[in-house]
Design an enzyme around this catalytic site. Structure first.
Site, PDB file in Angstrom:
ATOM      1  N   LYS A  18     -37.843 -15.798  14.369  1.00 32.22           N
ATOM      2  CA  LYS A  18     -38.065 -15.670  12.921  1.00 32.22           C
ATOM      3  C   LYS A  18     -39.360 -14.906  12.650  1.00 32.22           C
ATOM      4  O   LYS A  18     -40.362 -15.083  13.359  1.00 32.22           O
ATOM      5  CB  LYS A  18     -38.131 -17.077  12.321  1.00 32.22           C
ATOM      6  CG  LYS A  18     -38.249 -17.138  10.808  1.00 32.22           C
ATOM      7  CD  LYS A  18     -38.234 -18.598  10.344  1.00 32.22           C
ATOM      8  CE  LYS A  18     -38.349 -18.760   8.853  1.00 32.22           C
ATOM      9  NZ  LYS A  18     -38.360 -20.162   8.424  1.00 32.22           N
ATOM     10  N   SER A  46     -34.951 -21.420   4.852  1.00 31.76           N
ATOM     11  CA  SER A  46     -35.451 -20.068   4.921  1.00 31.76           C
ATOM     12  C   SER A  46     -35.090 -19.334   6.215  1.00 31.76           C
ATOM     13  O   SER A  46     -35.132 -18.101   6.243  1.00 31.76           O
ATOM     14  CB  SER A  46     -36.967 -20.078   4.759  1.00 31.76           C
ATOM     15  OG  SER A  46     -37.588 -20.787   5.808  1.00 31.76           O
ATOM     16  N   SER A 106     -35.672 -25.869   6.630  1.00 29.46           N
ATOM     17  CA  SER A 106     -35.338 -24.459   6.874  1.00 29.46           C
ATOM     18  C   SER A 106     -34.681 -24.143   8.206  1.00 29.46           C
ATOM     19  O   SER A 106     -34.214 -23.025   8.405  1.00 29.46           O
ATOM     20  CB  SER A 106     -36.580 -23.599   6.725  1.00 29.46           C
ATOM     21  OG  SER A 106     -36.797 -23.346   5.374  1.00 29.46           O
TER      22      SER A 106
HETATM   23  N1  GLN Z   1     -36.346 -24.873   1.164  1.00 32.33           N
HETATM   24  C1  GLN Z   1     -37.602 -25.558   1.350  1.00 32.33           C
HETATM   25  C2  GLN Z   1     -38.684 -24.873   0.582  1.00 32.33           C
HETATM   26  O1  GLN Z   1     -38.414 -23.851   0.003  1.00 32.33           O
HETATM   27  C3  GLN Z   1     -37.923 -25.651   2.807  1.00 32.33           C
HETATM   28  C4  GLN Z   1     -38.530 -24.434   3.347  1.00 32.33           C
HETATM   29  C5  GLN Z   1     -38.812 -24.539   4.795  1.00 32.33           C
HETATM   30  O2  GLN Z   1     -38.425 -25.521   5.436  1.00 32.33           O
HETATM   31  N2  GLN Z   1     -39.530 -23.580   5.307  1.00 32.33           N
HETATM   32  O3  GLN Z   1     -39.794 -25.340   0.570  1.00 32.33           O
END
Ligand code: GLN
Length: 483
Positions: free
Chosen positions: A73, A148, A172
């Site tokens: 990532k 994400s 994410s």
């Molecule tokens: N969707 C969650 C957020 O936007 C988690 C993001 C993540 O785990 N990096 O904070």
């Protein structure tokens, strides 16, 4: 998958170089539509693969992960390679060192194909917050892959990588794994070093594997975990080989379920989850109904504390220390701005141009909640509730070994469906944020598919384990997969 490929490598049925080239071919064919990758690292990958092939030819022993191609990532640093975090503000940033997880993968001979797309600095649940465009779900190109870590999930699901690294601050890794039909593991906070991972919310962040199988997740976790002098919160893993704990046996394991969670699901999803629970019963696990009264506050607690930490972590992107600076037209490519005249204007213009809407929203919420007068009412209060939720879990984990929940409320949604409604996007994380608030390990495993618009879309279920008990978590997940 990794083990089978490993066997083919050592029996010289294939070479790592050929395997790597095959994956680049797949990327070339499919990634125009899917857009899982932001940057490809072909030279690095081929050099690494050749080294592994030489070792095999010399008759040397190789690790399971050695010579196996995967993806990383873009919020994780790979030395000498562009690392944008999917943000315009780091568009021209070249990482000067390897993240510890990347160093460990390299040292163990893993092949890195490239860097994957994600929501900007990992804020989001659909990959639509990337400054470079959205990744598509390989099961339906009109739908999101989740986020994400959507690029990593899509890369694995579309066979554009054998394994991938994601990061998980509130879900994410697990949510995109669920929506793309793969396995995603968020390790215990501290199991894996955060050094070289662009900090989003430091008390929640964790890097972890996204793979086709539970065994593959275990193999990648064994490679990347362990204490690191560059991350004071990292813990000793005693060189555990997590893949050795996958016995297939869950007899007498106690698995907690929360009835309201299942009752809230649409019928088709509920049926699938109940099927999973039945299967565990048949395998000899004990299913125990539990309740976690404070857990209903998990999402609001997350969306207070998380932006607070974001607002602090994003302060370093000011046009001076890293990446883009909007006072240099040549470097930034910004032509529609007047040149700033003062240092403050440089900060403001750089952040205005370089950061996306969701990142700005979180910086504003966090700054507000931390400001004098509001700190006690929001931040401090959220931290107190965090302690209450933790007590809930400590009590429940005296009764059960694992907790089983859905990973998401539904399958992949359509691109654009939630972009105008941040709250509905935040609700995507309702089942996943708890594990980050607690720091416990959690995994999403494919559970089945539901039909939408004539397409079969995957959904996963989630298991949460006790702190530093990835062994039982992976063992139970693997037993289901095998059954
Ligand atoms: N969707 C969650 C957020 O936007 C988690 C993001 C993540 O785990 N990096 O904070």
């Amino acid at each position: 998958m990794i083990r089978q490929l490993h066997d083919k490598l050592i029996s010289k049925e294939i070479t790592s170089e050929q395997l790597t080239l095959d994956y680049f071919d797949a990327i070339e064919k499919k990634d125009k539509d899917i857009f899982a990758y932001l940057t490809l690292t072909k030279d690095l990958a081929i050099a690494q693969a050749k080294k592994v092939d030489d070792k095999i030819n010399w008759g040397e022993k190789i690790n399971l992960i050695e010579g196996i191609p995967g993806a990383v990532k873009d919020v994780l640093c790979v030395e000498g390679i562009r690392a944008t975090g999917s943000s315009k503000i780091l568009d021209n940033y070249i990482a000067p060192y390897d993240a510890t997880v990347v160093r460990k993968l390299k040292e163990n001979g893993a092949v890195i194909l490239g860097k994957t797309n994600c929501d900007e600095f990992a804020m989001g649940s659909s990959t639509e917050n990337s400054a470079y465009g959205a990744t598509k779900n390989p099961h339906d190109l009109e739908r999101v892959p989740g986020g994400s870590s959507g690029g990593s999930a899509a890369a694995v699901a579309a066979d554009e990588a054998v394994w991938a690294l994601g990061t998980d601050t509130g879900g994410s890794i697990r949510q995109p794994a669920s929506l793309c039909g793969i396995v995603g593991l968020k390790p215990t906070y501290g199991r894996v070093s955060r050094y070289g991972l662009m900090a989003m919310a430091s008390s929640f962040d964790a890097a972890g594997p996204m793979t086709k199988t539970v065994e593959d997740a275990a193999i990648v976790l064994s490679t990347i975990s362990g204490q690191d002098k560059y991350d004071a919160t990292s813990a000793h893993s005693n060189d555990k080989k997590f893949e050795d704990y996958l016995t297939g046996d869950v007899k007498d394991m106690k698995i907690g379920i929360i009835k309201e969670y299942l009752d809230g699901l649409e019928t088709e999803m509920k049926k699938i989850l109940e099927g999973v629970i039945e299967k565990y019963k048949k395998m000899g696990a004990k299913i125990v109904e539990i309740d976690l009264p404070y857990n209903k506050y998990a999402l609001p607690v997350y969306y207070i504390i998380q932006p607070c930490e974001v607002s602090s972590n994003m302060a370093k992107f000011d046009g001076v220390k890293y990446g883009l600076r909007v006072d240099d037209k040549k470097d930034s490519g910004v032509s529609d701005f007047e040149l700033p005249k003062t240092l403050l204007e440089t900060y403001l213009d750089t952040r205005k141009y370089g950061l996306g809407a969701e990142v700005k929203r979180r910086i504003m919420i966090g700054t507000y909640a931390l400001s004098s007068g509001y700190y006690e009412a929001y931040y401090l209060r959220a931290q107190k509730v965090r302690s209450l939720i933790k007590k809930d879990f400590e009590r429940v984990f005296e009764e059960v070994d694992l907790i089983l929940t859905p990973t998401t409320t539904g399958p992949a949604f359509k691109l654009g469906e939630k972009t105008d409604d941040p709250l509905s996007m935040y609700l995507e994380d309702i089942f996943t944020v708890t594990a980050n608030i607690m720091g416990v390990p959690a995994i999403s495993v494919p559970a089945g598919t539901v039909e939408k618009d004539g397409k079969q879309l995957p959904i996963g279920f989630q298991l949460m384990g006790k702190w530093f008990d990835e062994e039982n978590l992976l063992r139970a997940a693997h037993a289901w997969e095998r059954a």
